[in-house]
Design a protein around this motif. Structure first.
Motif, PDB file in Angstrom:
ATOM      1  N   ALA A  40       0.818  -1.203   0.000  1.00  0.00           N
ATOM      2  CA  ALA A  40       0.000   0.000   0.000  1.00  0.00           C
ATOM      3  C   ALA A  40       0.854   1.256   0.000  1.00  0.00           C
ATOM      4  O   ALA A  40       0.364   2.338  -0.302  1.00  0.00           O
ATOM      5  CB  ALA A  40      -0.917   0.001   1.229  1.00  0.00           C
ATOM      6  N   ARG A  49     -10.629  10.490  -2.698  1.00  0.00           N
ATOM      7  CA  ARG A  49     -11.698   9.557  -3.004  1.00  0.00           C
ATOM      8  C   ARG A  49     -12.666  10.214  -3.976  1.00  0.00           C
ATOM      9  O   ARG A  49     -12.509  11.381  -4.343  1.00  0.00           O
ATOM     10  CB  ARG A  49     -12.391   9.126  -1.702  1.00  0.00           C
ATOM     11  CG  ARG A  49     -11.544   8.185  -0.856  1.00  0.00           C
ATOM     12  CD  ARG A  49     -11.301   6.898  -1.603  1.00  0.00           C
ATOM     13  NE  ARG A  49     -10.496   5.983  -0.838  1.00  0.00           N
ATOM     14  CZ  ARG A  49     -10.068   4.822  -1.287  1.00  0.00           C
ATOM     15  NH1 ARG A  49     -10.340   4.456  -2.513  1.00  0.00           N
ATOM     16  NH2 ARG A  49      -9.342   4.028  -0.531  1.00  0.00           N
ATOM     17  N   VAL A  89      -8.123   4.479  -6.636  1.00  0.00           N
ATOM     18  CA  VAL A  89      -7.432   3.202  -6.450  1.00  0.00           C
ATOM     19  C   VAL A  89      -6.029   3.296  -7.029  1.00  0.00           C
ATOM     20  O   VAL A  89      -5.704   4.214  -7.779  1.00  0.00           O
ATOM     21  CB  VAL A  89      -8.218   2.035  -7.098  1.00  0.00           C
ATOM     22  CG1 VAL A  89      -9.585   1.887  -6.457  1.00  0.00           C
ATOM     23  CG2 VAL A  89      -8.341   2.209  -8.602  1.00  0.00           C
ATOM     24  N   HIS A 166     -12.515  -0.128  -6.047  1.00  0.00           N
ATOM     25  CA  HIS A 166     -12.910   0.881  -5.057  1.00  0.00           C
ATOM     26  C   HIS A 166     -13.916   0.302  -4.071  1.00  0.00           C
ATOM     27  O   HIS A 166     -13.783   0.481  -2.846  1.00  0.00           O
ATOM     28  CB  HIS A 166     -13.511   2.093  -5.778  1.00  0.00           C
ATOM     29  CG  HIS A 166     -14.252   3.028  -4.885  1.00  0.00           C
ATOM     30  ND1 HIS A 166     -15.595   2.862  -4.598  1.00  0.00           N
ATOM     31  CD2 HIS A 166     -13.854   4.128  -4.197  1.00  0.00           C
ATOM     32  CE1 HIS A 166     -15.989   3.833  -3.787  1.00  0.00           C
ATOM     33  NE2 HIS A 166     -14.959   4.603  -3.528  1.00  0.00           N
ATOM     34  N   ASP A 169     -12.316  -2.126  -1.752  1.00  0.00           N
ATOM     35  CA  ASP A 169     -11.496  -1.423  -0.780  1.00  0.00           C
ATOM     36  C   ASP A 169     -12.334  -0.905   0.385  1.00  0.00           C
ATOM     37  O   ASP A 169     -11.893  -0.941   1.544  1.00  0.00           O
ATOM     38  CB  ASP A 169     -10.778  -0.270  -1.477  1.00  0.00           C
ATOM     39  CG  ASP A 169      -9.733   0.388  -0.598  1.00  0.00           C
ATOM     40  OD1 ASP A 169      -9.085  -0.320   0.193  1.00  0.00           O
ATOM     41  OD2 ASP A 169      -9.557   1.613  -0.708  1.00  0.00           O
ATOM     42  N   ARG A 170     -13.533  -0.435   0.086  1.00  0.00           N
ATOM     43  CA  ARG A 170     -14.415   0.084   1.128  1.00  0.00           C
ATOM     44  C   ARG A 170     -14.857  -1.007   2.107  1.00  0.00           C
ATOM     45  O   ARG A 170     -15.309  -0.708   3.208  1.00  0.00           O
ATOM     46  CB  ARG A 170     -15.643   0.740   0.482  1.00  0.00           C
ATOM     47  CG  ARG A 170     -15.353   2.067  -0.201  1.00  0.00           C
ATOM     48  CD  ARG A 170     -14.880   3.112   0.815  1.00  0.00           C
ATOM     49  NE  ARG A 170     -14.589   4.398   0.219  1.00  0.00           N
ATOM     50  CZ  ARG A 170     -15.452   5.390   0.077  1.00  0.00           C
ATOM     51  NH1 ARG A 170     -16.714   5.214   0.453  1.00  0.00           N
ATOM     52  NH2 ARG A 170     -15.077   6.539  -0.442  1.00  0.00           N
ATOM     53  N   LEU A 172     -12.834  -3.491   3.195  1.00  0.00           N
ATOM     54  CA  LEU A 172     -11.725  -3.948   4.024  1.00  0.00           C
ATOM     55  C   LEU A 172     -11.744  -3.238   5.378  1.00  0.00           C
ATOM     56  O   LEU A 172     -12.056  -2.042   5.456  1.00  0.00           O
ATOM     57  CB  LEU A 172     -10.393  -3.675   3.332  1.00  0.00           C
ATOM     58  CG  LEU A 172      -9.987  -4.634   2.212  1.00  0.00           C
ATOM     59  CD1 LEU A 172      -8.706  -4.130   1.539  1.00  0.00           C
ATOM     60  CD2 LEU A 172      -9.781  -6.044   2.744  1.00  0.00           C
ATOM     61  N   ARG A 182      -2.712  -4.440   1.203  1.00  0.00           N
ATOM     62  CA  ARG A 182      -4.012  -4.002   0.681  1.00  0.00           C
ATOM     63  C   ARG A 182      -4.143  -4.343  -0.804  1.00  0.00           C
ATOM     64  O   ARG A 182      -5.176  -4.852  -1.248  1.00  0.00           O
ATOM     65  CB  ARG A 182      -4.166  -2.490   0.891  1.00  0.00           C
ATOM     66  CG  ARG A 182      -5.487  -1.914   0.361  1.00  0.00           C
ATOM     67  CD  ARG A 182      -5.608  -0.442   0.709  1.00  0.00           C
ATOM     68  NE  ARG A 182      -5.653  -0.247   2.144  1.00  0.00           N
ATOM     69  CZ  ARG A 182      -6.772  -0.307   2.875  1.00  0.00           C
ATOM     70  NH1 ARG A 182      -7.937  -0.563   2.294  1.00  0.00           N
ATOM     71  NH2 ARG A 182      -6.722  -0.111   4.170  1.00  0.00           N
ATOM     72  N   ASP A 183      -3.104  -4.057  -1.577  1.00  0.00           N
ATOM     73  CA  ASP A 183      -3.163  -4.355  -3.005  1.00  0.00           C
ATOM     74  C   ASP A 183      -3.383  -5.846  -3.254  1.00  0.00           C
ATOM     75  O   ASP A 183      -4.148  -6.232  -4.140  1.00  0.00           O
ATOM     76  CB  ASP A 183      -1.865  -3.911  -3.692  1.00  0.00           C
ATOM     77  CG  ASP A 183      -1.793  -2.402  -3.894  1.00  0.00           C
ATOM     78  OD1 ASP A 183      -2.854  -1.764  -3.924  1.00  0.00           O
ATOM     79  OD2 ASP A 183      -0.680  -1.874  -4.006  1.00  0.00           O
ATOM     80  N   LEU A 186      -6.996  -6.754  -2.442  1.00  0.00           N
ATOM     81  CA  LEU A 186      -7.919  -6.262  -3.462  1.00  0.00           C
ATOM     82  C   LEU A 186      -7.838  -7.113  -4.723  1.00  0.00           C
ATOM     83  O   LEU A 186      -8.863  -7.397  -5.357  1.00  0.00           O
ATOM     84  CB  LEU A 186      -7.630  -4.798  -3.778  1.00  0.00           C
ATOM     85  CG  LEU A 186      -7.941  -3.806  -2.653  1.00  0.00           C
ATOM     86  CD1 LEU A 186      -7.525  -2.395  -3.056  1.00  0.00           C
ATOM     87  CD2 LEU A 186      -9.419  -3.844  -2.280  1.00  0.00           C
TER      88      LEU A 186
END
Length: 230
Positions: A40, A49, A89, A166, A169-170, A172, A182-183, A186
């Motif tokens: 990340a 965002r 993203v 996106h 991601d919301r 997580l 994170r990547d 996703l």
């Protein structure tokens, strides 16, 4: 592929159809360099965002078509930069996913021919299934577009993939115990769905298919960085 754990088996295509595609389309995929582990903090995406995301130049979203109709993920570099910024993203992640999803030919006629054999097949350069597309387009600028348009519109395919990431991601949590970045989570969510992504975040080990997808993401990571810099 977005919305499904089932991968297309393109080697099972009718021999004649695949042979015709090979004759009509040339090109090659360069061998990617060894990739660092996605994180990340590496080449971080814009922090804004959708409610405050940077705007992109209208010309920056166009894909570059090849005269012979062949496809390489780098053709979508401008669209990746644009829609990754708008969706908030990581552009390198989005491009790496396009590399992961380039395991089959993205020829519109061939995709539609295969869909007649396999009605639940995915469409477009990001391999998105109908249910995933119909979900991700709600309330978005492309809400009036149809899943059937994905094979013909690479920009739409990239835009939908960016917003799908996106939305994943919301979902997580702020923190997770697993070693995955994170990547990586996703990407696993893109391939295996949100439920599995959250299970992996809790520490459940990915299965063979999900791990293979993650391994290919690592392999494609350096090529993705080069592509988005063009």
């Amino acid at each position: 592929m977005a919305g499904s754990r089932v991968r297309w088996r393109w080697l099972a295509l009718p021999g004649a159809a695949l042979a015709l595609w090979a004759v009509a389309h040339t090109g090659h995929t360069p061998a990617p360099d060894a990739a660092p582990r996605p994180s990340a903090t590496q080449d971080a995406a814009p922090s804004a965002r959708p409610d405050g995301a940077p705007s992109a130049s209208p010309d920056d979203g166009a894909t570059t078509a090849r005269p012979d109709g062949a496809y390489e993920p780098v053709d979508c570099a401008a669209a990746v930069r644009r829609y990754a910024a708008v969706a908030g993203v990581h552009p390198q992640l989005l491009m790496a996913i396009l590399h992961n999803e380039a395991y089959k030919p993205h020829d519109p006629a061939l995709e539609r021919a295969w869909q007649r054999y396999k009605p639940d097949a995915a469409f477009g350069v990001a391999n998105m299934h109908r249910a995933a597309f119909d979900e991700v387009k709600r309330g978005r600028d492309f809400a009036a577009r149809k899943w059937e348009e994905l094979p013909d519109d690479r920009n739409l395919a990239v835009e939908a993939a960016a917003w799908y990431l996106h939305d994943l991601d919301r979902q997580l949590p702020a923190h997770w115990p697993a070693a995955h970045s994170r990547d990586e989570l996703l990407a696993l969510g893109y391939n295996a769905g949100a439920g599995n992504m959250l299970a992996f975040a809790r520490g459940i080990a990915p299965g063979a298919q999900a791990q293979s997808y993650l391994d290919r993401l690592h392999t494609n990571w350096a090529a993705a960085k080069r592509d988005i810099a063009r």
